[in-house]
Motif scaffolding. Structure first.
Motif, PDB file in Angstrom:
ATOM      1  N   VAL A 134       0.861  -1.175   0.000  1.00  8.32           N
ATOM      2  CA  VAL A 134       0.000   0.000   0.000  1.00  8.32           C
ATOM      3  C   VAL A 134       0.899   1.228   0.000  1.00  8.32           C
ATOM      4  CG1 VAL A 134      -1.819   1.280   1.175  1.00  8.32           C
ATOM      5  CG2 VAL A 134      -1.789  -1.226   1.264  1.00  8.32           C
ATOM      6  N   GLY A 135       0.881   1.974  -1.109  1.00 10.67           N
ATOM      7  CA  GLY A 135       1.777   3.115  -1.222  1.00 10.67           C
ATOM      8  C   GLY A 135       3.215   2.635  -1.151  1.00 10.67           C
ATOM      9  N   PRO A 136       4.009   3.221  -0.250  1.00  5.14           N
ATOM     10  CA  PRO A 136       5.398   2.797  -0.125  1.00  5.14           C
ATOM     11  C   PRO A 136       5.628   1.754   0.958  1.00  5.14           C
ATOM     12  CG  PRO A 136       5.105   4.850   1.051  1.00  5.14           C
ATOM     13  CD  PRO A 136       3.755   4.480   0.500  1.00  5.14           C
ATOM     14  N   VAL A 137       4.550   1.146   1.490  1.00  3.14           N
ATOM     15  CA  VAL A 137       4.664   0.270   2.655  1.00  3.14           C
ATOM     16  C   VAL A 137       4.298  -1.154   2.254  1.00  3.14           C
ATOM     17  CG1 VAL A 137       3.949  -0.126   5.045  1.00  3.14           C
ATOM     18  CG2 VAL A 137       4.053   2.202   4.147  1.00  3.14           C
ATOM     19  N   ARG A 138       5.136  -2.085   2.640  1.00  5.13           N
ATOM     20  CA  ARG A 138       4.873  -3.508   2.438  1.00  5.13           C
ATOM     21  C   ARG A 138       4.009  -4.009   3.597  1.00  5.13           C
ATOM     22  NH1 ARG A 138       8.066  -7.257  -0.271  1.00  5.13           N
ATOM     23  NH2 ARG A 138       7.089  -9.322  -0.305  1.00  5.13           N
ATOM     24  N   VAL A 139       2.928  -4.700   3.268  1.00  2.00           N
ATOM     25  CA  VAL A 139       2.018  -5.229   4.282  1.00  2.00           C
ATOM     26  C   VAL A 139       2.481  -6.625   4.671  1.00  2.00           C
ATOM     27  CG1 VAL A 139      -0.356  -5.853   4.828  1.00  2.00           C
ATOM     28  CG2 VAL A 139       0.118  -3.871   3.371  1.00  2.00           C
ATOM     29  N   VAL A 140       2.698  -6.833   5.964  1.00  2.00           N
ATOM     30  CA  VAL A 140       3.100  -8.137   6.491  1.00  2.00           C
ATOM     31  C   VAL A 140       2.159  -8.504   7.634  1.00  2.00           C
ATOM     32  CG1 VAL A 140       5.505  -7.895   5.802  1.00  2.00           C
ATOM     33  CG2 VAL A 140       4.781  -7.041   8.028  1.00  2.00           C
ATOM     34  N   ALA A 141       2.456  -9.622   8.282  1.00  2.00           N
ATOM     35  CA  ALA A 141       1.571 -10.099   9.351  1.00  2.00           C
ATOM     36  C   ALA A 141       1.499  -9.129  10.517  1.00  2.00           C
ATOM     37  CB  ALA A 141       2.046 -11.470   9.836  1.00  2.00           C
ATOM     38  N   SER A 142       2.577  -8.408  10.787  1.00  2.00           N
ATOM     39  CA  SER A 142       2.601  -7.499  11.936  1.00  2.00           C
ATOM     40  C   SER A 142       2.172  -6.076  11.595  1.00  2.00           C
ATOM     41  CB  SER A 142       4.014  -7.460  12.537  1.00  2.00           C
ATOM     42  OG  SER A 142       4.960  -6.998  11.573  1.00  2.00           O
ATOM     43  N   SER A 143       1.722  -5.833  10.360  1.00  2.00           N
ATOM     44  CA  SER A 143       1.346  -4.482   9.958  1.00  2.00           C
ATOM     45  C   SER A 143       0.126  -4.011  10.739  1.00  2.00           C
ATOM     46  CB  SER A 143       1.062  -4.429   8.455  1.00  2.00           C
ATOM     47  OG  SER A 143       2.231  -4.692   7.710  1.00  2.00           O
TER      48      SER A 143
END
Length: 272
Positions: free
Chosen positions: A179-188
């Motif tokens: 999302v945008g410049p952020v990678r979504v992971v389990a801890s997001s």
């Protein structure tokens, strides 16, 4: 005559025996008395009301058992044809997935036990490492997927809406999300900043929002078209949402893993 005042209350041994008689154990009936009671019990004749009550209770029990059996047997019969087809397709898909997984595990076992066991084990370890890196968001990935463009000049999107969109993509089988410049992971995590902006992992997001997801493009696009879902809610509020399917999309944002403060691995109890 001398007056010695009122007499003191009687002691425990001087109290009337009638009061203590209530707490005495009743003597056991004699043998003749027991026989008389048994004969009286054998001469018991129920009244018509008692017979009717017993009959109604028996019929009620039989009816409840029959109803339970009919309900259990009619579980599938009450479903519509479309529901039965969907249920059959779901069972078939699960059976095929389990069969494929069993075949894959058996093939891995054969390769590990064969002459090329060391090389196969090394290859399996590399594949597992790549899978963990993708899940952790530490490597860029590419593959089929979708790109969602959200033009939100009115500041309509909220942390709840964004969280719902991420969850819808995960439920649809997205293997990687950005999302945008952020990678979504389990801890997001998603929250609202001090000025009302949406923050993803502490990083502020600004319109137009770009959401990229890798997975089955058709399934992911269908998840974004669910009535009342992420895209529908934004469009209803006045935002513009565009979903583009692609044969290859790139997710290049990386997540920097942090050292856990509290979680520690449990020591292995197996003998070395």
């Amino acid at each position: 005559m001398e007056d010695h005042g009122p007499a003191p209350p009687p002691g425990p041994s001087e109290r009337p025996t009638a009061r203590r008689a209530r707490f005495r154990r009743r003597p056991a009936p004699s043998r003749e008395e027991a026989r008389r009671r048994l004969r009286a019990f054998g001469r018991f004749h129920p009244t018509r009301g008692q017979l009717v009550a017993a009959l109604l209770t028996t019929l009620l029990g039989v009816a409840l058992v029959a109803q339970a059996r009919v309900t259990e047997e009619a579980g599938l019969q009450q479903l519509r044809q479309t529901e039965l087809v969907a249920l059959l397709d779901d069972v078939t898909s699960r059976a095929e997935a389990l069969s494929a997984e069993v075949a894959e595990l058996e093939d891995d076992r054969s390769r590990l036990l064969g002459a090329e066991g060391d090389e196969a084990a090394a290859e399996a370890a590399r594949e597992r490492l790549e899978s963990y890196q993708i899940l952790a968001g530490t490597v860029p990935v590419e593959g089929p997927g979708i790109t969602v463009l959200v033009d939100d000049d009115g500041g309509i999107i909220t942390q709840t809406m964004l969280l719902d969109g991420i969850q819808e993509l995960r439920d649809a089988g997205a293997e990687a999300i950005q999302v945008g410049p952020v990678r979504v992971v389990a801890s997001s995590f998603v929250r609202t900043g001090p000025e009302g902006e949406v923050l993803l992992d502490g990083e502020p997001l600004s319109t137009p929002y770009t959401i990229t997801a890798v997975g089955d493009a058709h399934t992911l696009a269908g998840a974004m078209a669910i009535p009342g879902g992420f895209s529908d809610s934004l469009r209803s509020a006045g935002a513009t949402v565009t979903v583009v399917e692609g044969a290859t999309v790139l997710i290049d944002a990386l997540h920097e893993p942090s050292e856990p403060r509290y979680a520690q691995p449990v020591p292995s109890t197996q003998d070395p």
